[in-house]
Design a protein around this motif. Sequence first.
Motif: not given
Length: 320
Positions: A219, A221, A228, A249, A252, A262
Amino acid sequence: MADRMILQVNLCLKQIKEKFEELGAVSLNLEVESDIKILLTQKSDIGRVSGKVTKERQIEMENVVKIKGPDDMTPAFIGVTYLQGDQLILADYNNKRVILLNSSYQYIACFTLPDNPRDVCVVDHQKVCVSLPLQKTLQFLCITSGAIKPTRKVQTRYECWGVASAGNGKIAVSSSCINGKCYWSLIKSTGKEMFYPFDCQCDLSATYVTLNSSCTRVYISVWRANSLYCFDMDGRMMYKYSADNLKKPFGVATDRDDNVYVVGRGSNNIHQLTSDGTPIRIITEGIPRGSMAVCFSNSLDRFLITNDSISDSINVFRLK
């Protein structure tokens, strides 16, 4: 015989669904024997069950902790991670150092870095990795007996911003964005780096990175893109999450149920998602202005957030 088995399976699934709803679970995983799987594939009206059982838990603000370092210099804790024994390592951008705290948030030691750090992650229970983007360097540190000692350095091709453990000594690294593209990479323990570019339609954007517990999803950001991104370990994008009330963002992280958190630095909130990007809730209570990094202690069912509005403090939350 087959029809009777189908009826029994349907009844079983109905009972599971009722219990599932009673628990308030988010998703469910059902494992069956191979012979049953073959039979189930012949009946399209049975339905499909996937995911894993996770009960939605409450989140409450626990306290705000003022961090006292080795001196009176004003910190900027831009990265944070829990160590074994629930000690903490914080990356202090302003003062070019990392700080080690005990489980009661008391100062133990610090280590001065050659440049401003951006993020920090655990490699194993005694080692951490710190990103130094301007030097395109990952600095590895060993923590033993309350002391922080440097071990090795690894050069990266691009500016390294976010870092996260990808298991088996590998580090996932996110870079800054250049000409509408962003890069993340996997760096093996040998130092070999594998690159995965993706379009983000922005430049010079800060990024953070984390993985799920099984190290199968990445993941990232991207604050200028207000998004994201989720990838598999081969660099294929699985989804992109954005929302009107998610601005800039930054940090995370994932919890033990693989829910994703996030930090909306510009929207003063945290978006909690399932692993597949489905929104669960938006947390606003207790979220400080200018929130930056977030990390979890699964052993304590606790997560914390750093910020630059009250830069020497961290906000601690508990999952119930």
